[in-house]
Design a protein around this motif. Structure first.
Motif, PDB file in Angstrom:
ATOM      1  N   GLY A   1       0.810  -1.207   0.000  1.00 58.06           N
ATOM      2  CA  GLY A   1       0.000   0.000   0.000  1.00 58.06           C
ATOM      3  C   GLY A   1       0.844   1.258   0.000  1.00 58.06           C
ATOM      4  O   GLY A   1       0.519   2.245  -0.679  1.00 58.06           O
TER       5      GLY A   1
ATOM      6  N   GLY B   1      -6.735   1.208  -5.329  1.00 61.88           N
ATOM      7  CA  GLY B   1      -6.811  -0.248  -5.346  1.00 61.88           C
ATOM      8  C   GLY B   1      -6.112  -0.872  -4.155  1.00 61.88           C
ATOM      9  O   GLY B   1      -6.622  -1.811  -3.538  1.00 61.88           O
TER      10      GLY B   1
ATOM     11  N   LEU C   1      -8.231  -0.386  -0.991  1.00 57.86           N
ATOM     12  CA  LEU C   1      -9.395  -1.288  -0.991  1.00 57.86           C
ATOM     13  C   LEU C   1      -8.969  -2.719  -0.686  1.00 57.86           C
ATOM     14  O   LEU C   1      -9.693  -3.473  -0.015  1.00 57.86           O
ATOM     15  CB  LEU C   1     -10.109  -1.220  -2.339  1.00 57.86           C
ATOM     16  CG  LEU C   1     -10.964   0.021  -2.573  1.00 57.86           C
ATOM     17  CD1 LEU C   1     -11.451   0.073  -4.015  1.00 57.86           C
ATOM     18  CD2 LEU C   1     -12.157   0.045  -1.617  1.00 57.86           C
ATOM     19  N   PHE C   2      -7.795  -3.119  -1.167  1.00 53.06           N
ATOM     20  CA  PHE C   2      -7.270  -4.455  -0.872  1.00 53.06           C
ATOM     21  C   PHE C   2      -7.045  -4.612   0.636  1.00 53.06           C
ATOM     22  O   PHE C   2      -7.350  -5.658   1.225  1.00 53.06           O
ATOM     23  CB  PHE C   2      -5.948  -4.689  -1.612  1.00 53.06           C
ATOM     24  CG  PHE C   2      -5.823  -6.056  -2.210  1.00 53.06           C
ATOM     25  CD1 PHE C   2      -6.117  -7.199  -1.481  1.00 53.06           C
ATOM     26  CD2 PHE C   2      -5.400  -6.219  -3.522  1.00 53.06           C
ATOM     27  CE1 PHE C   2      -6.005  -8.461  -2.036  1.00 53.06           C
ATOM     28  CE2 PHE C   2      -5.283  -7.470  -4.098  1.00 53.06           C
ATOM     29  CZ  PHE C   2      -5.579  -8.599  -3.345  1.00 53.06           C
TER      30      PHE C   2
ATOM     31  N   SER D   1     -10.398  -5.036   2.296  1.00 44.11           N
ATOM     32  CA  SER D   1     -10.910  -6.381   2.045  1.00 44.11           C
ATOM     33  C   SER D   1     -10.237  -7.407   2.941  1.00 44.11           C
ATOM     34  O   SER D   1     -10.905  -8.225   3.602  1.00 44.11           O
ATOM     35  CB  SER D   1     -10.697  -6.747   0.569  1.00 44.11           C
ATOM     36  OG  SER D   1     -11.146  -8.059   0.310  1.00 44.11           O
TER      37      SER D   1
ATOM     38  N   THR E   1     -14.967  -5.115  -2.210  1.00 43.96           N
ATOM     39  CA  THR E   1     -13.732  -4.333  -2.140  1.00 43.96           C
ATOM     40  C   THR E   1     -12.584  -5.055  -2.840  1.00 43.96           C
ATOM     41  O   THR E   1     -11.727  -4.413  -3.455  1.00 43.96           O
ATOM     42  CB  THR E   1     -13.356  -4.036  -0.680  1.00 43.96           C
ATOM     43  OG1 THR E   1     -13.338  -5.262   0.083  1.00 43.96           O
ATOM     44  CG2 THR E   1     -14.345  -3.078  -0.045  1.00 43.96           C
ATOM     45  N   TYR E   2     -12.581  -6.384  -2.766  1.00 46.81           N
ATOM     46  CA  TYR E   2     -11.511  -7.157  -3.416  1.00 46.81           C
ATOM     47  C   TYR E   2     -11.558  -7.013  -4.931  1.00 46.81           C
ATOM     48  O   TYR E   2     -10.538  -6.720  -5.573  1.00 46.81           O
ATOM     49  CB  TYR E   2     -11.645  -8.627  -3.020  1.00 46.81           C
ATOM     50  CG  TYR E   2     -10.764  -9.558  -3.824  1.00 46.81           C
ATOM     51  CD1 TYR E   2      -9.384  -9.539  -3.676  1.00 46.81           C
ATOM     52  CD2 TYR E   2     -11.327 -10.456  -4.731  1.00 46.81           C
ATOM     53  CE1 TYR E   2      -8.575 -10.401  -4.416  1.00 46.81           C
ATOM     54  CE2 TYR E   2     -10.530 -11.317  -5.463  1.00 46.81           C
ATOM     55  CZ  TYR E   2      -9.158 -11.283  -5.301  1.00 46.81           C
ATOM     56  OH  TYR E   2      -8.359 -12.125  -6.035  1.00 46.81           O
TER      57      TYR E   2
ATOM     58  N   ALA F   1     -10.603  -3.547  -5.937  1.00 40.99           N
ATOM     59  CA  ALA F   1      -9.160  -3.350  -5.779  1.00 40.99           C
ATOM     60  C   ALA F   1      -8.387  -3.949  -6.945  1.00 40.99           C
ATOM     61  O   ALA F   1      -7.493  -3.308  -7.523  1.00 40.99           O
ATOM     62  CB  ALA F   1      -8.700  -3.989  -4.466  1.00 40.99           C
ATOM     63  N   GLN F   2      -8.739  -5.167  -7.325  1.00 37.65           N
ATOM     64  CA  GLN F   2      -8.035  -5.827  -8.421  1.00 37.65           C
ATOM     65  C   GLN F   2      -8.261  -5.097  -9.745  1.00 37.65           C
ATOM     66  O   GLN F   2      -7.333  -4.968 -10.565  1.00 37.65           O
ATOM     67  CB  GLN F   2      -8.492  -7.282  -8.527  1.00 37.65           C
ATOM     68  CG  GLN F   2      -8.103  -8.158  -7.346  1.00 37.65           C
ATOM     69  CD  GLN F   2      -6.644  -8.583  -7.388  1.00 37.65           C
ATOM     70  OE1 GLN F   2      -5.759  -7.819  -7.748  1.00 37.65           O
ATOM     71  NE2 GLN F   2      -6.386  -9.813  -7.008  1.00 37.65           N
TER      72      GLN F   2
END
Length: 236
Positions: free
Chosen positions: A158, A182, A185-186, A189, A212-213, A216-217
């Motif tokens: 991050g 992203g 959000l990861f 998650s 969220t996963y 994020a991806q």
């Protein structure tokens, strides 16, 4: 800087399969208590679609841009990790965790170490310590160390993603904004997943974790489109 409208027009159509696959996952909402290869396929479909999203820019693009190829490789390991987590109650949670460790190493490598943004790094370190302090009383055995290492790694990822979002002076690039959003959000998650698994039931945890996963991806995959540079994945 490329305008958001231009981004939507150029990249939006390539993301249609991802949005459709994500809708399929949430519409079918297969019970997690009955793992199967079909449920693994449905869970992985959005990630497969992100493979196609990057491949739609051409194999030559991936080969010419190391950071993009590393993000693509991270998505491959993510899909394997997702499949393992389908059977987490059957003893495959650690397998899935290790696949995502590889994913975050690849994403960190793609984001590079420039600019350093040391103060941001210290802030992310403090955040990771806080998250681990919340989880620690509920952990035992190998998970005490595995979860601790994972929390540190995703915070590091991050940090490197957010380092590109520089306040003031240099104009922001939409790819760096996507990478930073992203990554955060990861973290949301994975923290929700950890709280729900190790600490206490989180209301609507599966919805929060997966929404969220996938977001994020998608954002991290989108950040690969305008590569940060063409030599080693480091920012200018």
């Amino acid at each position: 800087m490329v305008s958001p409208v231009t981004v939507v027009k150029s990249e939006g159509p390539k993301l249609v399969p991802f949005f459709k696959a994500t809708c399929v996952y949430f519409v079918l909402w297969l019970p997690s208590a009955s793992p199967s290869w079909f449920s693994a396929l449905i869970k992985c479909l959005p990630i497969f679609s992100l493979w196609l999203f990057l491949l739609a820019h051409g194999l030559g693009f991936l080969l010419a841009h190391p950071s993009a190829s590393r993000i693509f490789a991270g998505l491959v390991f993510s899909a394997v990790g997702d499949a393992f987590l389908i059977w987490q109650d059957q003893g495959y949670f650690v397998h899935g965790l290790l696949m995502f460790v590889v994913t975050h190493v690849l994403y960190t490598w793609a984001f590079g170490m420039r600019p350093l943004a040391l103060r941001l790094g210290l802030g992310m370190a403090a955040l990771s310590c806080l998250c681990y302090a919340i989880l620690y009383p509920y952990l035992s055995g190998p998970f005490t160390y595995l979860v601790g290492g994972y929390v540190a790694l995703i915070a590091f990822m991050g940090w490197r993603a957010l380092a590109g979002v520089r306040p003031g002076g240099t104009p922001w690039r939409w790819t760096e904004l996507a990478a930073g959003a992203g990554a955060m959000l990861f973290i949301v998650s994975d923290m929700t997943l950890a709280l729900n698994k190790f600490c206490f039931p989180v209301p609507y945890s599966r919805v929060v974790i997966m929404a969220t996963y996938y977001a994020a991806q998608m954002l991290i995959a989108l950040s690969a489109v305008e590569s940060r540079d063409q030599d080693g994945g480091k920012r200018d």
